[in-house]
Design an enzyme around this catalytic site. Structure first.
Site, PDB file in Angstrom:
ATOM      1  N   SER A  19       0.797  -1.235   0.000  1.00 10.71           N
ATOM      2  CA  SER A  19       0.000   0.000   0.000  1.00 10.71           C
ATOM      3  C   SER A  19       0.823   1.275   0.000  1.00 10.71           C
ATOM      4  CB  SER A  19      -0.941   0.018   1.208  1.00 10.71           C
ATOM      5  OG  SER A  19      -0.192   0.093   2.396  1.00 10.71           O
ATOM      6  N   LYS A  67       1.096   4.429   6.973  1.00  9.14           N
ATOM      7  CA  LYS A  67       0.509   5.250   5.921  1.00  9.14           C
ATOM      8  C   LYS A  67       1.107   6.644   5.994  1.00  9.14           C
ATOM      9  CE  LYS A  67      -2.740   2.375   4.357  1.00  9.14           C
ATOM     10  NZ  LYS A  67      -1.945   1.172   4.410  1.00  9.14           N
TER      11      LYS A  67
END
Lengths: 166, 167
Positions: B47, B91
């Site tokens: 991701s 993230k």
């Protein structure tokens, strides 16, 4: 000659100071571990959990084992980090776990009861005093990961010693 | 005879206890450093491509900026997942509180943009790999209190060793 004797004196004192500091540091480390992973005392105050907790302030014991094991349940009194201000912790009761449907009533918004469904990984927290509590009825369900610990015993004031009531 | 054996056992037990105490003290110190200063973090998954590789990568993460509120947009942070409290995800911080974030909710339809204002006390996180990232575009803004570490140094693989900020 005098310099050498001063230095040896200082060395003795410095060594003793280092030893004492090392003991203090080790003690604080152990205290910190107990505080973070087992049990810690917390001062809670405010009107949002009347009549269970006093407004002027109580000292309660908070255990940090259940939330790590996922054993926090509906009806538990928990200390949770505020989703609006990360430096503040709130003490509220869990009124819904993930997947539950919660029916709630906010006296500030009239008499209507509203319904909310908990998303995955979130819980619904509410203060026992619904007239003076800023909780999930205002900011929605909060992630389980914000729960810091479960309140299980009150130690002060002494005449309210014991498990905080239902 | 019996008493001598007992004495031996006693001294063994004492030595064992002392060793256990030193080990305990060492672990306490390690834990405090871990919790308040710096720790090793291993990430894996697609991701955050191309910034962070697919394969398990080790970083140093620090907790000082997160505690004092000094993380800003653009930092890569480790945050507890709002969907599964036992999972930690890595993230990028795309928006802080009171920011207006414009994002594409479905990368297959790049023209459909949505705008949202990040509420107080919350942050907006996004993975660099828009196609394969489960982030704030799916579960909304997350409370700042869930941020655990800020990554600042890449340790492994060796060829990537070095500072890891301002990417």
């Amino acid at each position: 000659m005098k310099l050498v004797s001063y230095m040896s004196q200082w060395r003795g004192i410095a060594k003793e100071a280092m030893d004492r500091t090392a003991i203090a540091v080790k003690f604080l480390c152990c205290l910190h571990i107990t505080d973070t992973y087992f049990c810690s005392p917390t001062h809670v105050y405010g009107p949002s959990m009347l009549p269970t907790l006093n407004m002027v302030g109580d000292i309660v014991l908070v255990e940090h084992v259940s939330q790590r094991l996922g054993k926090v349940r509906h009806g538990d009194l928990v200390v949770i980090r505020s989703p609006l201000d990360p430096k503040r912790c709130l003490t509220k009761r869990i009124m819904g776990m993930e997947g539950d449907t919660v029916t709630y009533f906010d006296p500030m918004l009239g008499d209507a009861t509203r319904v909310a469904v908990m998303p995955k990984g979130h819980v619904w927290i509410q203060g026992d005093n619904i007239f003076a509590s800023h909780d999930s009825r205002h900011f929605g369900p909060v992630p389980y990961g914000l729960i810091q610990g479960k309140v299980f015993f009150r130690v002060w004031p002494l005449d309210c010693l014991g498990v905080p009531g239902q | 005879m019996g008493f001598r054996n007992l004495g031996l056992l006693g001294s063994f037990a004492k030595e064992g206890l002392e060793k256990a105490f030193s080990l305990g003290k060492f672990f306490c110190f390690l834990h405090v450093t871990d919790t308040y200063l710096v720790t090793f973090v291993v990430t894996s998954g697609p991701s955050m491509l191309p910034t962070i590789d697919l394969i398990p990568t080790m970083f140093l993460g620090e907790r000082i900026s997160t505690r004092f509120g000094k993380v800003t947009r653009g930092d890569i942070v480790i945050i507890r997942s709002p969907q599964n409290p036992r999972k930690l995800i890595a993230k990028r911080l795309a928006g802080m509180e009171d920011d207006t974030v414009t994002y594409i909710s479905n990368p297959d339809e790049p023209d459909k943009q949505e705008t949202i204002v990040v509420p107080k006390g919350h942050v907006w996180i996004q993975g660099d790999n828009a196609y394969k990232s489960n982030d704030s575009r799916n579960f909304g803004a997350v409370p700042y209190g869930l941020i655990q570490h800020r990554l600042f140094w890449r340790v492994w693989p060796i060829k990537g060793f070095g500072p890891f900020w301002k990417h």
